[in-house]
Scaffold this motif. Structure first.
Motif, PDB file in Angstrom:
ATOM      1  N   GLN A 291     -18.046  13.676  15.926  1.00 13.91           N
ATOM      2  CA  GLN A 291     -16.810  13.300  16.607  1.00 13.91           C
ATOM      3  C   GLN A 291     -15.777  14.381  16.300  1.00 13.91           C
ATOM      4  O   GLN A 291     -16.068  15.277  15.507  1.00 13.91           O
ATOM      5  CB  GLN A 291     -16.363  11.918  16.149  1.00 13.91           C
ATOM      6  N   PRO A 292     -14.595  14.312  16.894  1.00  9.79           N
ATOM      7  CA  PRO A 292     -13.651  15.430  16.734  1.00  9.79           C
ATOM      8  C   PRO A 292     -13.393  15.898  15.303  1.00  9.79           C
ATOM      9  O   PRO A 292     -13.291  17.091  15.068  1.00  9.79           O
ATOM     10  CB  PRO A 292     -12.377  14.898  17.397  1.00  9.79           C
ATOM     11  N   ASP A 293     -13.306  14.998  14.332  1.00 11.96           N
ATOM     12  CA  ASP A 293     -13.078  15.447  12.960  1.00 11.96           C
ATOM     13  C   ASP A 293     -14.056  14.811  11.967  1.00 11.96           C
ATOM     14  O   ASP A 293     -13.824  14.840  10.764  1.00 11.96           O
ATOM     15  CB  ASP A 293     -11.632  15.165  12.523  1.00 11.96           C
ATOM     16  N   GLN A 294     -15.168  14.259  12.479  1.00  8.70           N
ATOM     17  CA  GLN A 294     -16.123  13.577  11.615  1.00  8.70           C
ATOM     18  C   GLN A 294     -17.555  13.933  11.992  1.00  8.70           C
ATOM     19  O   GLN A 294     -17.859  14.158  13.158  1.00  8.70           O
ATOM     20  CB  GLN A 294     -15.953  12.062  11.723  1.00  8.70           C
ATOM     21  N   VAL A 295     -18.409  13.930  10.959  1.00 11.92           N
ATOM     22  CA  VAL A 295     -19.838  14.131  11.150  1.00 11.92           C
ATOM     23  C   VAL A 295     -20.546  13.028  10.376  1.00 11.92           C
ATOM     24  O   VAL A 295     -20.207  12.746   9.224  1.00 11.92           O
ATOM     25  CB  VAL A 295     -20.296  15.509  10.625  1.00 11.92           C
ATOM     26  N   ALA A 296     -21.527  12.409  11.021  1.00 12.57           N
ATOM     27  CA  ALA A 296     -22.409  11.448  10.362  1.00 12.57           C
ATOM     28  C   ALA A 296     -23.825  11.985  10.512  1.00 12.57           C
ATOM     29  O   ALA A 296     -24.219  12.413  11.596  1.00 12.57           O
ATOM     30  CB  ALA A 296     -22.291  10.068  10.999  1.00 12.57           C
ATOM     31  N   CYS A 297     -24.572  11.977   9.418  1.00 17.79           N
ATOM     32  CA  CYS A 297     -25.896  12.573   9.470  1.00 17.79           C
ATOM     33  C   CYS A 297     -26.870  11.797   8.597  1.00 17.79           C
ATOM     34  O   CYS A 297     -26.532  11.364   7.497  1.00 17.79           O
ATOM     35  CB  CYS A 297     -25.818  14.031   8.989  1.00 17.79           C
ATOM     36  N   ARG A 298     -28.069  11.639   9.130  1.00 23.24           N
ATOM     37  CA  ARG A 298     -29.200  11.168   8.317  1.00 23.24           C
ATOM     38  C   ARG A 298     -30.006  12.421   8.021  1.00 23.24           C
ATOM     39  O   ARG A 298     -30.548  13.057   8.935  1.00 23.24           O
ATOM     40  CB  ARG A 298     -30.051  10.150   9.055  1.00 23.24           C
ATOM     41  N   LEU A 299     -30.021  12.795   6.765  1.00 25.14           N
ATOM     42  CA  LEU A 299     -30.788  13.948   6.325  1.00 25.14           C
ATOM     43  C   LEU A 299     -32.112  13.482   5.755  1.00 25.14           C
ATOM     44  O   LEU A 299     -32.191  12.405   5.142  1.00 25.14           O
ATOM     45  CB  LEU A 299     -30.014  14.720   5.249  1.00 25.14           C
ATOM     46  N   TRP A 300     -33.144  14.275   5.952  1.00 28.13           N
ATOM     47  CA  TRP A 300     -34.467  13.949   5.437  1.00 28.13           C
ATOM     48  C   TRP A 300     -34.904  15.014   4.452  1.00 28.13           C
ATOM     49  O   TRP A 300     -34.708  16.212   4.683  1.00 28.13           O
ATOM     50  CB  TRP A 300     -35.478  13.857   6.581  1.00 28.13           C
ATOM     51  N   PHE A 301     -35.486  14.561   3.354  1.00 29.83           N
ATOM     52  CA  PHE A 301     -35.978  15.458   2.317  1.00 29.83           C
ATOM     53  C   PHE A 301     -37.429  15.119   2.009  1.00 29.83           C
ATOM     54  O   PHE A 301     -37.782  13.948   1.869  1.00 29.83           O
ATOM     55  CB  PHE A 301     -35.145  15.318   1.038  1.00 29.83           C
ATOM     56  N   ASP A 302     -38.254  16.121   1.913  1.00 26.99           N
ATOM     57  CA  ASP A 302     -39.652  16.003   1.504  1.00 26.99           C
ATOM     58  C   ASP A 302     -39.833  17.104   0.470  1.00 26.99           C
ATOM     59  O   ASP A 302     -39.910  18.284   0.829  1.00 26.99           O
ATOM     60  CB  ASP A 302     -40.570  16.194   2.711  1.00 26.99           C
ATOM     61  N   CYS A 303     -39.833  16.728  -0.815  1.00 26.95           N
ATOM     62  CA  CYS A 303     -39.703  17.747  -1.853  1.00 26.95           C
ATOM     63  C   CYS A 303     -40.376  17.308  -3.149  1.00 26.95           C
ATOM     64  O   CYS A 303     -40.850  16.179  -3.266  1.00 26.95           O
ATOM     65  CB  CYS A 303     -38.231  18.048  -2.092  1.00 26.95           C
ATOM     66  N   THR A 304     -40.366  18.219  -4.117  1.00 31.12           N
ATOM     67  CA  THR A 304     -41.026  17.978  -5.393  1.00 31.12           C
ATOM     68  C   THR A 304     -40.058  18.248  -6.541  1.00 31.12           C
ATOM     69  O   THR A 304     -39.914  19.396  -6.974  1.00 31.12           O
ATOM     70  CB  THR A 304     -42.271  18.887  -5.525  1.00 31.12           C
ATOM     71  N   PRO A 305     -39.375  17.213  -7.022  1.00 27.54           N
ATOM     72  CA  PRO A 305     -38.472  17.412  -8.159  1.00 27.54           C
ATOM     73  C   PRO A 305     -39.245  17.904  -9.389  1.00 27.54           C
ATOM     74  O   PRO A 305     -40.296  17.352  -9.733  1.00 27.54           O
ATOM     75  CB  PRO A 305     -37.893  16.023  -8.407  1.00 27.54           C
ATOM     76  N   ARG A 306     -38.729  18.936 -10.023  1.00 31.53           N
ATOM     77  CA  ARG A 306     -39.349  19.512 -11.227  1.00 31.53           C
ATOM     78  C   ARG A 306     -38.660  19.008 -12.490  1.00 31.53           C
ATOM     79  O   ARG A 306     -39.194  19.166 -13.581  1.00 31.53           O
ATOM     80  CB  ARG A 306     -39.274  21.035 -11.184  1.00 31.53           C
ATOM     81  N   GLN A 307     -37.474  18.462 -12.314  1.00 31.35           N
ATOM     82  CA  GLN A 307     -36.711  17.895 -13.427  1.00 31.35           C
ATOM     83  C   GLN A 307     -36.195  16.537 -12.973  1.00 31.35           C
ATOM     84  O   GLN A 307     -36.353  16.169 -11.818  1.00 31.35           O
ATOM     85  CB  GLN A 307     -35.523  18.797 -13.762  1.00 31.35           C
ATOM     86  N   GLU A 308     -35.550  15.835 -13.883  1.00 29.16           N
ATOM     87  CA  GLU A 308     -34.925  14.575 -13.486  1.00 29.16           C
ATOM     88  C   GLU A 308     -33.948  14.852 -12.350  1.00 29.16           C
ATOM     89  O   GLU A 308     -33.193  15.820 -12.373  1.00 29.16           O
ATOM     90  CB  GLU A 308     -34.191  13.961 -14.672  1.00 29.16           C
ATOM     91  N   PHE A 309     -34.007  13.983 -11.347  1.00 22.49           N
ATOM     92  CA  PHE A 309     -33.185  14.160 -10.144  1.00 22.49           C
ATOM     93  C   PHE A 309     -32.673  12.790  -9.737  1.00 22.49           C
ATOM     94  O   PHE A 309     -33.447  11.842  -9.633  1.00 22.49           O
ATOM     95  CB  PHE A 309     -34.055  14.774  -9.040  1.00 22.49           C
ATOM     96  N   LEU A 310     -31.368  12.668  -9.568  1.00 22.19           N
ATOM     97  CA  LEU A 310     -30.733  11.398  -9.199  1.00 22.19           C
ATOM     98  C   LEU A 310     -31.032  10.308 -10.221  1.00 22.19           C
ATOM     99  O   LEU A 310     -31.155   9.138  -9.883  1.00 22.19           O
ATOM    100  CB  LEU A 310     -31.192  10.953  -7.797  1.00 22.19           C
ATOM    101  N   GLY A 311     -31.193  10.727 -11.466  1.00 22.12           N
ATOM    102  CA  GLY A 311     -31.492   9.777 -12.526  1.00 22.12           C
ATOM    103  C   GLY A 311     -32.937   9.303 -12.535  1.00 22.12           C
ATOM    104  O   GLY A 311     -33.271   8.348 -13.235  1.00 22.12           O
ATOM    105  N   ILE A 312     -33.803   9.990 -11.807  1.00 24.05           N
ATOM    106  CA  ILE A 312     -35.213   9.599 -11.682  1.00 24.05           C
ATOM    107  C   ILE A 312     -36.084  10.761 -12.140  1.00 24.05           C
ATOM    108  O   ILE A 312     -35.876  11.894 -11.722  1.00 24.05           O
ATOM    109  CB  ILE A 312     -35.561   9.252 -10.217  1.00 24.05           C
TER     110      ILE A 312
END
Length: 146
Positions: A68-89
């Motif tokens: 929209q004129p001053d806003q963005v809404a997005c669904r982002l997708w990630f397919d990845c391999t965390p090597r360290q703790e990530f997001l507390g997981i």
């Protein structure tokens, strides 16, 4: 204006995917709010750098984008391999797929506000599945790029 904002947002994600964190000055105000808290751009940059350190193959993929004129809404997708703790997981080096729903408010074509919601429950479900395969997360099979 919406077309211009979409281009700016796509350029922002390209900078993140290319690890050009120095380019954030072009995309993010010196001060912003992140999930309701006052942050500096440097703190935001460090969050993004820490994510990449924990997840070297982190790649921002747009699944759904609304501008929209001053806003963005997005669904982002990630397919990845965390090597360290990530997001507390601790993923233990296992591959995971998950979505982030993020909303931005722009001021003068730079990010001023960010609201982010990451599906950490989906990550935990995948990791608790016996084989930790992607079938534990149903959206993994329906991810589509625009």
């Amino acid at each position: 204006m919406s077309g211009q904002l979409e281009e700016i947002y796509r350029d922002y994600l390209a900078a993140l995917n290319d690890r050009r964190f120095g380019d954030l000055d072009r995309f993010v105000h010196d001060r912003l709010t992140y999930n309701g808290q006052e942050w500096t751009r440097d703190r935001y940059r460090e969050l993004l750098r820490a994510d990449v350190q924990a997840v070297p193959d982190l790649h921002y993929e747009i699944q759904l984008l609304v501008v929209q004129p001053d806003q963005v809404a997005c669904r982002l997708w990630f397919d990845c391999t965390p090597r360290q703790e990530f997001l507390g997981i601790d993923a233990g080096g296992r591959r995971v797929s998950f979505a982030e729903h993020v909303f931005y408010r722009f001021r003068a074509n730079r990010i001023a506000h960010v609201w982010s919601l990451i599906d950490t429950d989906g990550i935990r479900r995948q990791l608790s599945a016996p084989s930790a395969d992607r079938s534990a997360y149903p959206d993994a099979h329906t991810a589509e790029s625009p």
